[in-house]
Design a protein around this motif. Structure first.
Motif, PDB file in Angstrom:
ATOM      1  N   ALA A 125       0.855  -1.194   0.000  1.00 49.36           N
ATOM      2  CA  ALA A 125       0.000   0.000   0.000  1.00 49.36           C
ATOM      3  C   ALA A 125       0.890   1.242   0.000  1.00 49.36           C
ATOM      4  CB  ALA A 125      -0.903  -0.007   1.221  1.00 49.36           C
ATOM      5  N   PHE A 126       0.902   1.961  -1.100  1.00 47.56           N
ATOM      6  CA  PHE A 126       1.726   3.159  -1.242  1.00 47.56           C
ATOM      7  C   PHE A 126       0.929   4.380  -0.775  1.00 47.56           C
ATOM      8  CE2 PHE A 126       3.555   0.090  -4.124  1.00 47.56           C
ATOM      9  CZ  PHE A 126       4.907   0.241  -3.905  1.00 47.56           C
ATOM     10  N   TYR A 127       0.782   4.490   0.551  1.00 47.98           N
ATOM     11  CA  TYR A 127      -0.030   5.573   1.097  1.00 47.98           C
ATOM     12  C   TYR A 127       0.786   6.637   1.832  1.00 47.98           C
ATOM     13  CZ  TYR A 127       0.467   3.015   5.491  1.00 47.98           C
ATOM     14  OH  TYR A 127       0.969   2.375   6.581  1.00 47.98           O
ATOM     15  N   SER A 128       2.035   6.376   2.134  1.00 51.00           N
ATOM     16  CA  SER A 128       2.829   7.386   2.835  1.00 51.00           C
ATOM     17  C   SER A 128       3.620   8.211   1.819  1.00 51.00           C
ATOM     18  CB  SER A 128       3.760   6.717   3.852  1.00 51.00           C
ATOM     19  OG  SER A 128       4.688   5.887   3.201  1.00 51.00           O
ATOM     20  N   GLU A 129       4.130   9.345   2.277  1.00 48.17           N
ATOM     21  CA  GLU A 129       4.895  10.233   1.407  1.00 48.17           C
ATOM     22  C   GLU A 129       6.234  10.541   2.040  1.00 48.17           C
ATOM     23  OE1 GLU A 129       2.485  13.702   0.803  1.00 48.17           O
ATOM     24  OE2 GLU A 129       1.429  12.792  -0.877  1.00 48.17           O
ATOM     25  N   ARG A 138       5.597   8.986  -3.296  1.00 51.00           N
ATOM     26  CA  ARG A 138       4.779   8.021  -2.558  1.00 51.00           C
ATOM     27  C   ARG A 138       5.658   6.848  -2.153  1.00 51.00           C
ATOM     28  NH1 ARG A 138       0.969   5.174  -4.917  1.00 51.00           N
ATOM     29  NH2 ARG A 138       2.130   5.119  -6.830  1.00 51.00           N
ATOM     30  N   THR A 139       5.401   6.327  -0.980  1.00 52.80           N
ATOM     31  CA  THR A 139       6.152   5.163  -0.505  1.00 52.80           C
ATOM     32  C   THR A 139       5.213   4.193   0.190  1.00 52.80           C
ATOM     33  OG1 THR A 139       6.670   6.230   1.601  1.00 52.80           O
ATOM     34  CG2 THR A 139       8.297   6.462  -0.163  1.00 52.80           C
ATOM     35  N   ALA A 140       5.659   2.963   0.312  1.00 51.30           N
ATOM     36  CA  ALA A 140       4.921   1.935   1.048  1.00 51.30           C
ATOM     37  C   ALA A 140       5.768   1.515   2.247  1.00 51.30           C
ATOM     38  CB  ALA A 140       4.646   0.731   0.159  1.00 51.30           C
ATOM     39  N   TYR A 160      10.980   1.530   3.640  1.00 48.58           N
ATOM     40  CA  TYR A 160       9.958   1.953   2.690  1.00 48.58           C
ATOM     41  C   TYR A 160      10.307   1.401   1.322  1.00 48.58           C
ATOM     42  CZ  TYR A 160       8.835   5.313   6.327  1.00 48.58           C
ATOM     43  OH  TYR A 160       8.484   5.881   7.524  1.00 48.58           O
TER      44      TYR A 160
END
Length: 193
Positions: A125-129, A138-140, A160
């Motif tokens: 899930a690539f929801y963090s930045e 975007r990072t997971a 990440y």
């Protein structure tokens, strides 16, 4: 090869053959000397081709590489010609080459390296930045089961995965902070525990 490249190759072969034929016909009485010179140039040509083909192997044996001094609890990384430090870690039993980035808070894997370490980017899930010099990406967030550097084994290492066009995985302070000392001296990065 396309037709254009084949045509160019045939032209060069024909031109080279004509030049060699002219050189031999021009001075037939010194044919033995010409054969020696031709053999010498042929060996030089083959040597250059071999050096170009084996350059990466030659470079690996000549340049210094990371050194682990287990009994002293120390790792020494040489500075590369590009000015950076690189280290190879076993991430979930897979070797991954990282560029050391003391300015990065987290450790970031490329998608390719994440796959090699057993992570499936399709399920992440690539929801963090993350804010980088190139802008926001975007990072997971992931947790690496185990990370080994020589005798040093760390478990549950936060990291990440970056889905972007990153060339190299980055080793940030989330991992480097596990060492007691980190110093740069005379072109070497020294990590101690």
């Amino acid at each position: 090869m396309c037709d254009f490249e084949i045509g160019n190759l045939l032209y060069l072969v024909l031109l080279g053959s004509a030049l060699v034929f002219w050189a031999f016909v021009q001075n037939r009485e010194a044919l033995g000397k010409k054969m020696q010179a031709l053999a010498a140039w042929g060996l030089i040509f083959l040597g250059v081709i071999a050096a170009v083909g084996l350059w990466e192997d030659i470079r690996q044996t000549v340049r210094p590489s990371q050194a682990v001094f287990a009994e002293e609890g120390r790792v020494v990384l040489p500075q590369e010609p590009d000015g950076h430090f690189y280290v190879t870690l076993d991430v979930n039993e897979a070797p991954v080459r990282f560029m050391v980035d003391t300015g990065a808070t987290g450790t970031v894997l490329t998608e390719r390296d994440a796959e090699r370490a057993g992570l499936d980017p399709a399920t992440l899930a690539f929801y963090s930045e993350a804010r980088t010099a190139n802008g926001v990406i975007r990072t997971a967030p992931v947790t690496l089961d185990n990370v080994r550097l020589g005798p040093f084994l760390d478990t549950s290492v936060p990291a990440y995965v970056n889905p972007g066009e990153m060339e190299q995985s980055l080793l940030g302070m989330s991992y480097l902070g596990r060492f007691d000392s980190l110093q740069i001296r005379q072109g070497e990065l020294i990590l101690e525990r």
